[in-house]
Structures are given as structure tokens and as C-alpha cells.
Scaffold this active site. Structure first.
Site, PDB file in Angstrom:
ATOM      1  N   ALA A 165       0.806  -1.219   0.000  1.00 41.85           N
ATOM      2  CA  ALA A 165       0.000   0.000   0.000  1.00 41.85           C
ATOM      3  C   ALA A 165       0.840   1.269   0.000  1.00 41.85           C
ATOM      4  CB  ALA A 165      -0.933   0.001   1.212  1.00 41.85           C
ATOM      5  N   ASP A 222      -1.406 -10.230  -1.474  1.00 40.66           N
ATOM      6  CA  ASP A 222      -0.053 -10.236  -0.922  1.00 40.66           C
ATOM      7  C   ASP A 222       0.053 -11.046   0.366  1.00 40.66           C
ATOM      8  OD1 ASP A 222      -1.430  -8.367   0.653  1.00 40.66           O
ATOM      9  OD2 ASP A 222      -0.135  -6.686   0.131  1.00 40.66           O
TER      10      ASP A 222
END
Length: 481
Positions: free
Chosen positions: A14, A241
Site C-alpha cells: 500500500a 499479498d
């Protein structure tokens, strides 16, 4: 022993992205960072978006650098954070930049969605804990705000699926990333027609479903020409992820182990044979997501090093930059935090001045507010470790399993103080490693998809190839494994 196999893992978090080269010689795996780049969202018209074309450009740059340095590359696979997505129109083009999960457009539609699909029913159908950041809330808001979306949007693609599409031209919905959406049935593992029907969203916008570890195509000829590289397979691995990171863990005994994938978010959980959909798991805020191999991850999302990163950004903007290493050194100058915060409190969920918010939280909860940098950092780190302890204790209650060991993976384990505090506060042994867990799991799954490695042998490859550290619950800082 044959030639070394060269693969690329595009591992996007992110806050940053990495293009990682995997070099597998048939016995051990070596990882090399080829290209690292910032993942910075963009505000436009009061809304927050991912700069997806810039990210795609950076990934292509990584391919080109890897090819020039190492020659023929066998395959690539992208893994990213969950919940976010983009739309492809009827011409096959990206409709607009995908919204960031911290965008605020969902708030005004929450009550409307929950009238059609109450939170408890969301959990019972999908196994996903209701949250405004979930795909289901975002998608509902998009269709409510844009009357013409039904006419122009042809396909929805989760973020890694979108990048795989841009590379290959093939639209596919990979299972682990879709399991984060709140749009999948937790029992069947298929897209929930019940959810789509209740929200009056056409299920036909979801492309063909594929399981993690599927070769979906090759990079487009136009990209091969642009980058002056040869053909490469495009693999939908464990595209979430966390799923990739968990696939890298060399458990000694999975049944008594918890994991913490530690980065901007902390994902605290354990692997279970199937989704755990009970009143207690709902009450405690746990969610269920799919693993590579279709088992389940029972976990809780905790706002992780995001708070520390935001604090670092605040100080840098004030002209007083403090590195991560300096932060740890400061925190080690005091023995105990003067207060404990809840990292998941809404106060810490959006960008802002974290020092002020931490003090505000402490005053609201009747605790001594931290004032020095050392105190503030120590509050954050001890609060994270305390949230880990609480979450793991809850998992034991929900599952009836005794958790004796914690596997910590991801970039956050480079903060050795956090690892030691986790061992001390949870009272459990912590095994930290690998650092680049997402990329390593990504590459292990690619090797399995290409038939170059039995997935059951991935554990031994990881153990032979990477370093680990063990932290015992004591005042001893680090014990080498």
C-alpha cells in the site's frame, strides 16, 4: 542440475512496490531486488485514487532492467493488497483510475447497503468481516453514484488481476484476491450470486474464475516490442499479498502456529482447513480469506506500521526527519510505554497528525499522554504487540487450538524491537522471516505453476535459502536460529 530459472515477482504494497527477481537453481532460491518504487495515491476532486498507470510503468521498467541484467525471464506474477479494483469498459480499456480503499465515498451509502445486506448476513455468506473498505461497499457506492456505470463497465478486475490483464490482455478473477472482496461465498469459494442479486449488481461483470497458481497467458507482443524483451508467461499466483506471504512460511507444525504479516497493515491469523463462521468469530472481528491450495486464513486486520509511517511523514514535513532505525533507537531508551492505544481506532485510520491523535486518544481513555518522540514511538510499538497478543488469545478461544509459536514475516520484522516486544508481550516464541515474504511466496507458487517445483517442497527451499531469527519471550533481544 539444470539451468537457473529466472522469474519476476511484482510485489505491491500500500506504500511501495518492488520488482523482485527470483533465481532458482533446482535447490535454493535467491532473491534480488531489481526495482523499488513509491506507491503514492493521488487526490482528485476530493477523491483518492491509485496511480495505476504509473505503477504499471514502474513494473515495466523493472522487467526491462531484469532482462538487460539477466537475460531470458521465464514468467511474472503480481501480488497486491486486497479489496481495491478497476473497471474495464466494453472496448477493453481501463475506465478510470481505481479508487483507494481510504477514499470516503462509501460512507454515504453504508446504510443503504446494510439495509439490503445486513452486516451479520454479510459475514455468514462470505466469511468476511463487514468494513467500509471492502470491495462490496466500494462497488455498491460506485453503482449508486454513477447511473451510467452499468452501461459502460464490462468487467471488474481486482488490482493484481488488472495488472495481469494489462500485461497479457486476458481478464481473470484469481481466488485469493477475490476472497478479500466480500463478494464470494465462503463455503463454495465461488462468486456469491446472493450478494450480487441483493445489491442489484450484475454478476456478469466478474470475469472467469481461476485458482491461485494458474498460467493465464503471455505478455503481449506489443509489450515485448516496447521493452525489447522476449516472451514471458503471466501467472495468477496467490495474488493477494498476504496469501503470497503466508505461502512462504516454513511451518514446523502449522496446527499450533499463528502468523503475523507485518507491514503497513498487520495481518494476524492462522491457517484452518475451512472458513470459521461462528458467532464468536464474528463478534471478535475475524475474517476468512483463501490460501494458496484453497485452505482458509482466519485473520484480523490491524492497522500496523502505517501509524509509525504517518508519524515519520509528519516529522519529515516539519523538517525533523527521523529514520526507522533512529525510531527504534529512541524507543529503546525507555523501558515501558506510558499508554496503550488501539491501532484499529478510527482516529488512526486516515492520514493526519499522528502525535496529536495519539495524545487525543490517551486523554479520551484516561491515560498519560506521551510527549517525547521516544514515548510516542514506544506507545505505537507496544500497542501493536499488545494487539497481537489479544488477537492470538481470541484465535485460541475461537478454534480451540493452542498457539505456541508465532511466525512473523514481511518488511516490519526488520524492526527487531517490535519482534522482541511481540515475544515478550504474547509470551510465545517468535520466528521472524523471511523479510520479502510476499515476493518469495509469489515465486514459489510460480515455480509450482510451471511444474518446476512440488509445492510441498517449497518449505524446504525457503528454509535452505533464507535467514531466520528466533525471539524468546524474555529480555534477551535476539537469538539466532
Amino acid at each position: 542440475m539444470g539451468d537457473t530459472i529466472k522469474l519476476l515477482a511484482m510485489d505491491l504494497g500500500a506504500s511501495s512496490g518492488r520488482v523482485m527477481l527470483g533465481l532458482y537453481d533446482g535447490n535454493t532460491l535467491r532473491i534480488e531486488e531489481i526495482h523499488r518504487f513509491a506507491n503514492t495515491p493521488v487526490y482528485v476532486g476530493g477523491h483518492l485514487y491509485w496511480d495505476v498507470l504509473k505503477l504499471f510503468h514502474e513494473m515495466k521498467k523493472g522487467i526491462q532492467r531484469a532482462y538487460r541484467a539477466h537475460g531470458k525471464l521465464r514468467s511474472l506474477s503480481v501480488d497486491t493488497w486486497g479489496v481495491d479494483y478497476g473497471f474495464i469498459d466494453k472496448r477493453g480499456m481501463l475506465l478510470y483510475s481505481p479508487h483507494h480503499y481510504r477514499d470516503r465515498r462509501m460512507g454515504s451509502h453504508r446504510l443503504g447497503l446494510e439495509a439490503l445486506l445486513p452486516p451479520r448476513e454479510q459475514f455468514s455468506i462470505t466469511g468476511i468481516q463487514p468494513s467500509l473498505i471492502n470491495t462490496v461497499y466500494q462497488l455498491f457506492a460506485d453503482f449508486q453514484d454513477n447511473d451510467s456505470l452499468l452501461e459502460v463497465a464490462d468487467t471488474i478486475l481486482m488490482m493484481p488481476d488488472l495488472f495481469h490483464y494489462l500485461f497479457s490482455g486476458i481478464a481473470a478473477a484469481e481466488s485469493t484476491i477475490w476472497s478479500t472482496s466480500g463478494l464470494m461465498d465462503a463455503v463454495s469459494g465461488e462468486v456469491s450470486t446472493e450478494v450480487f442479486s441483493r445489491l442489484n449488481i450484475p454478476v456478469g461483470i466478474v470475469p472467469q474464475r481461476v485458482q491461485a497458481g494458474t498460467v493465464i497467458g503471455s505478455i503481449l507482443p506489443v509489450i515485448q516490442e516496447e521493452l525489447s524483451v522476449g516472451s514471458m508467461e503471466v501467472i495468477a499466483g496467490a495474488s493477494h499479498d498476504t496469501a503470497s506471504a503466508v505461502a512462504s512460511i516454513p511451518y514446523s507444525l502449522k496446527e499450533d502456529a499463528a502468523f503475523i504479516s507485518c507491514g503497513t497493515w498487520s495481518l494476524v491469523g492462522m491457517e484452518t482447513p475451512k472458513a470459521v463462521i461462528t458467532e464468536k468469530s464474528y463478534e471478535y472481528g475475524f475474517t476468512n480469506e483463501q490460501c494458496y491450495g484453497q485452505s482458509n486464513r482466519l485473520l484480523k486486520n490491524i492497522t500496523g506500521l502505517w501509524i509509525l509511517q504517518e508519524l515519520q511523514r509528519n516529522w519529515a514535513e516539519a523538517g525533523k526527519y527521523v529514520s526507522q532505525g533512529q525510531m527504534v533507537e529512541l524507543a529503546e531508551t525507555i523501558n515501558h510505554a506510558p499508554a496503550i492505544i488501539d491501532p484499529n481506532d478510527e482516529l488512526f485510520s486516515i492520514p493526519g497528525v499522528m502525535t496529536q491523535r495519539i495524545r487525543e486518544y490517551c486523554e479520551r481513555t484516561g491515560q498519560q499522554a506521551p510527549y517525547t518522540k521516544a514515548e510516542i514511538i514506544r506507545v505505537i510499538l507496544e500497542s501493536l504487540a499488545e494487539s497481537y497478543r489479544h488477537t492470538i488469545d481470541e484465535m485460541e478461544e475461537i478454534t480451540g487450538k493452542k498457539i505456541n509459536i508465532i511466525h512473523m514475516v514481511g518488511g516490519g520484522i526488520q524492526n527487531e524491537l517490535l519482534c522482541q516486544l511481540t515475544a515478550n508481550i504474547t509470551g510465545r516464541k517468535v520466528v521472524a522471516g523471511p523479510v520479502e515474504a510476499g515476493a518469495i511466496g509469489n515465486i514459489i507458487i510460480q515455480l509450482a505453476a510451471l511444474g518446476e517445483l512440488e509445492i510441498s517442497g517449497g518449505k524446504q527451499v525457503v528454509e535452505r535459502s533464507f535467514a531466520f531469527k528466533t525471539y524468546q519471550p524474555s529480555l534477551v533481544k535476539v537469538c539466532e536460529k
